[in-house]
Write a protein that holds these residues in place. Sequence first.
Motif, PDB file in Angstrom:
ATOM      1  N   ARG A 252       0.964  -1.082   0.030  1.00  0.00           N
ATOM      2  CA  ARG A 252       0.165  -0.006  -0.130  1.00  0.00           C
ATOM      3  C   ARG A 252       1.032   1.277  -0.042  1.00  0.00           C
ATOM      4  NH1 ARG A 252      -1.125  -3.273   3.764  1.00  0.00           N
ATOM      5  NH2 ARG A 252      -2.885  -4.875   3.849  1.00  0.00           N
ATOM      6  N   TYR A 253       0.269   2.323  -0.554  1.00  0.00           N
ATOM      7  CA  TYR A 253       1.060   3.638  -0.481  1.00  0.00           C
ATOM      8  C   TYR A 253       0.249   4.619   0.115  1.00  0.00           C
ATOM      9  CZ  TYR A 253      -1.613   4.158  -5.001  1.00  0.00           C
ATOM     10  OH  TYR A 253      -2.271   3.889  -6.060  1.00  0.00           O
TER      11      TYR A 253
ATOM     12  N   ARG B 158      -3.723  -0.469  -5.084  1.00  0.00           N
ATOM     13  CA  ARG B 158      -2.814  -1.647  -4.562  1.00  0.00           C
ATOM     14  C   ARG B 158      -1.997  -2.202  -5.495  1.00  0.00           C
ATOM     15  NH1 ARG B 158      -5.148   0.062  -0.486  1.00  0.00           N
ATOM     16  NH2 ARG B 158      -6.373  -0.951   0.999  1.00  0.00           N
TER      17      ARG B 158
ATOM     18  N   TYR C  89       2.587  -3.179   4.263  1.00  0.00           N
ATOM     19  CA  TYR C  89       2.371  -4.231   3.249  1.00  0.00           C
ATOM     20  C   TYR C  89       2.057  -5.709   4.014  1.00  0.00           C
ATOM     21  CZ  TYR C  89       7.332  -5.367   4.532  1.00  0.00           C
ATOM     22  OH  TYR C  89       8.377  -5.567   5.277  1.00  0.00           O
TER      23      TYR C  89
ATOM     24  N   LYS D 182      -0.187  -6.163   9.109  1.00  0.00           N
ATOM     25  CA  LYS D 182       0.037  -5.021   8.393  1.00  0.00           C
ATOM     26  C   LYS D 182       1.499  -4.622   8.652  1.00  0.00           C
ATOM     27  CE  LYS D 182      -4.388  -3.443   7.207  1.00  0.00           C
ATOM     28  NZ  LYS D 182      -5.481  -2.154   7.221  1.00  0.00           N
TER      29      LYS D 182
END
Length: 384
Positions: A9-10, A46, A70, A163
């Motif tokens: 993820r950003y 994503r 991530y 996560k």
Amino acid sequence: MNYDLIIARYGEIGLKSPKIRSRFERKLVKNIKATFECDVERNQGRIYICPDDFEDGVEKLNRVFGVVSYSPATSTHTSYEDIDKTLTEYVEDLVSENLIDENTKFAIKCRRVGKHDFTSQEMAAHCGGVVREVVLAPVDLTNPDLTIFVEVREERTFIFHEKIKGPGGLPLGTQGKVVVLLSSGIDSPVAAYLMMKRGCEVVALHCNNDPFAGPKVTELFNQLVDQLNIYAKGTPIKKRVIDYGEYLQAAKDNAPEKMTCVLCKSGMYHIAEKLAQKLGADAIVDGSSVGQVASQTLSNILATRYGVEMPILSPLIGLDKEEITAIAKEIGTFEISKIDDGGCSAVPKYPETRADLERVKEACEAMNQDVEIEKAFENIRKLD
């Protein structure tokens, strides 16, 4: 766990315009592929990664700027039957790894993208029942010991429970090029790292002070760049070195001795500016922190930057030594920087701490600074 992909993820990339966002995503994917062997797919904010070596990918993804978090994940087709089967196997693995038992409070969090014949709440409740068929753990949506995420995206569903925090920032190579004055100390490698985290390509400039400093300094410079380069896959750091001893000798011979450190830093900025102009860089970066050493009092910071027209960025300017050291330890440069390099013998016993601009101008004229800078710049060279 039988994972088959990693979901990355950003953060702030998602705030950019569609055109910029797409460009940044492509660069992020390129940097991921340069960090470890993998296949990568982009889809709706994503990034799905299938590494050749899963453990290697999970470890190295933490070095890719732009990745905020991530999750190692298992994927399946979006249907009740497939989700039930995959989630059952997933929870059985969690049980075997002692991550959940009948005393573990758990929650299901479901996120859904696309059109389906169920709501997120309905799928979460259904998945909670599946978990309890495997292990009679209590449900606690407020303060769970373990959260299992079920992410439904069109025809694919992803299941994960971790996560992992990434380095964040912007993809390396998206924000232009900077010249970093990189010494063997603790501060400047951290400054370089922070600029890389903001997406800047780095050219590392090392000023070799021989005979006032020994060969150990250049050796440590190379080691520090090697360490920083583990975060620079896809846009590796370029190295430049310049022989600076003759410049320092001219300063000591022709200007007041207490001004040596001020003139030293001033010369470095001017040389970095010339290199930046030659290589198309947009700024100079150093490791200055207000008041940390003689050349970093506010008056000396102003004086040493006199005549330099290019922006000089100091990302550590408001940090103290403990904060800087903590980052250095985290990124692996501290153990290299703490090695004794012998110091610099050109430092005067009583260095100037409150230089005013007029006296700096006089000292620059006395040592014929412009000529000495040109002479030094002529011998600038690449390091492999």
